[in-house]
Design a protein around this motif. Sequence first.
Motif, PDB file in Angstrom:
ATOM      1  N   THR A  28       0.843  -1.190   0.000  1.00 33.88           N
ATOM      2  CA  THR A  28       0.000   0.000   0.000  1.00 33.88           C
ATOM      3  C   THR A  28       0.874   1.234   0.000  1.00 33.88           C
ATOM      4  N   PHE A  29       0.689   2.039  -1.015  1.00 37.25           N
ATOM      5  CA  PHE A  29       1.594   3.165  -1.235  1.00 37.25           C
ATOM      6  C   PHE A  29       1.148   4.377  -0.437  1.00 37.25           C
ATOM      7  N   ASP A  30       1.046   4.207   0.857  1.00 40.82           N
ATOM      8  CA  ASP A  30       0.646   5.360   1.661  1.00 40.82           C
ATOM      9  C   ASP A  30       1.420   5.464   2.971  1.00 40.82           C
ATOM     10  N   ASP A  31       2.351   4.581   3.204  1.00 42.20           N
ATOM     11  CA  ASP A  31       3.119   4.630   4.441  1.00 42.20           C
ATOM     12  C   ASP A  31       4.468   3.963   4.169  1.00 42.20           C
ATOM     13  N   TYR A  32       5.376   4.735   3.657  1.00 37.51           N
ATOM     14  CA  TYR A  32       6.625   4.148   3.177  1.00 37.51           C
ATOM     15  C   TYR A  32       7.768   5.153   3.292  1.00 37.51           C
ATOM     16  N   ALA A  33       8.942   4.635   3.228  1.00 35.07           N
ATOM     17  CA  ALA A  33      10.142   5.424   2.985  1.00 35.07           C
ATOM     18  C   ALA A  33      10.766   4.887   1.710  1.00 35.07           C
ATOM     19  N   VAL A  48      21.471   9.038  -2.008  1.00 31.81           N
ATOM     20  CA  VAL A  48      21.375  10.289  -2.745  1.00 31.81           C
ATOM     21  C   VAL A  48      20.228  11.144  -2.216  1.00 31.81           C
ATOM     22  N   SER A  49      19.066  10.526  -2.054  1.00 31.71           N
ATOM     23  CA  SER A  49      17.895  11.260  -1.619  1.00 31.71           C
ATOM     24  C   SER A  49      16.870  10.270  -1.096  1.00 31.71           C
ATOM     25  N   CYS A  50      15.949  10.770  -0.286  1.00 27.89           N
ATOM     26  CA  CYS A  50      14.878   9.903   0.193  1.00 27.89           C
ATOM     27  C   CYS A  50      13.640  10.741   0.468  1.00 27.89           C
ATOM     28  N   ILE A  51      12.510  10.034   0.536  1.00 23.68           N
ATOM     29  CA  ILE A  51      11.242  10.691   0.803  1.00 23.68           C
ATOM     30  C   ILE A  51      10.399   9.788   1.688  1.00 23.68           C
ATOM     31  N   SER A  52       9.692  10.404   2.613  1.00 24.91           N
ATOM     32  CA  SER A  52       8.819   9.669   3.509  1.00 24.91           C
ATOM     33  C   SER A  52       7.377  10.105   3.277  1.00 24.91           C
ATOM     34  N   SER A  53       6.501   9.126   3.107  1.00 25.18           N
ATOM     35  CA  SER A  53       5.092   9.467   2.946  1.00 25.18           C
ATOM     36  C   SER A  53       4.459   9.862   4.276  1.00 25.18           C
ATOM     37  N   GLY A  54       5.016   9.362   5.375  1.00 30.95           N
ATOM     38  CA  GLY A  54       4.405   9.598   6.673  1.00 30.95           C
ATOM     39  C   GLY A  54       4.453  11.047   7.118  1.00 30.95           C
ATOM     40  N   ASP A  55       5.634  11.648   7.025  1.00 32.37           N
ATOM     41  CA  ASP A  55       5.777  13.036   7.477  1.00 32.37           C
ATOM     42  C   ASP A  55       6.177  13.985   6.357  1.00 32.37           C
ATOM     43  N   GLY A  56       6.262  13.459   5.134  1.00 35.05           N
ATOM     44  CA  GLY A  56       6.570  14.313   3.998  1.00 35.05           C
ATOM     45  C   GLY A  56       8.010  14.765   3.926  1.00 35.05           C
ATOM     46  N   SER A  57       8.846  14.200   4.776  1.00 34.24           N
ATOM     47  CA  SER A  57      10.239  14.661   4.814  1.00 34.24           C
ATOM     48  C   SER A  57      11.015  14.176   3.594  1.00 34.24           C
ATOM     49  N   THR A  58      11.959  14.985   3.195  1.00 34.46           N
ATOM     50  CA  THR A  58      12.880  14.632   2.118  1.00 34.46           C
ATOM     51  C   THR A  58      14.286  15.006   2.556  1.00 34.46           C
TER      52      THR A  58
END
Length: 125
Positions: A28-33, A48-58
Motif C-alpha cells: 500500500t503506497f501510503d506509508d513508506y520510505a 542520494v535522496s529519500c522521501i517519507s510518505s508519513g511526514d513528507g520529509s525529504t
Amino acid sequence: EVQLVESGGGLVQAGGSLRLSCAASGFTFDDYAIGWFRQAPGKEREGVSCISSGDGSTYYTNSVKGRFTISSDNAKNTVYLQMNSLKPEDTATYYCAAKVNSRGCWLARAGYDYWGQGTQVTVSS
C-alpha cells in the motif's frame, strides 16, 4: 510481492537533465520510505535522496542539493528523482529502495527492505 522498477536512466551531457522513476508494487503506497542510492564502479553504494510518505520529509546528500529533486505520485505508486545540472561525477547505477510501514526516511542503506534492479546514468563531459 514487493517490486521496485527503476527507469529513466541514460546518457546525457554535462549540464543536462534526467528524470528517474521508481515504480512500486506489492504494498500500500501510503506509508513508506523510499530512497534513491547510486553506485559508481569501484565505489560504495551511497544514499542520494529519500522521501517519507508519513511526514513528507525529504533529504539529499550534500553533493546533489540544489540540483536533484525527489517527489512522489501516490496515485501512480511512483517516486521520481529529477536530476538537473548533471555532472560527470553523477555517473553511476541508480537504485531505489523501500521500507514499508515506515516513518521518516534516511540515506543509509541499512533498514531498507526492498531494492530495485538499478538504472544506469552516464554523464559525459
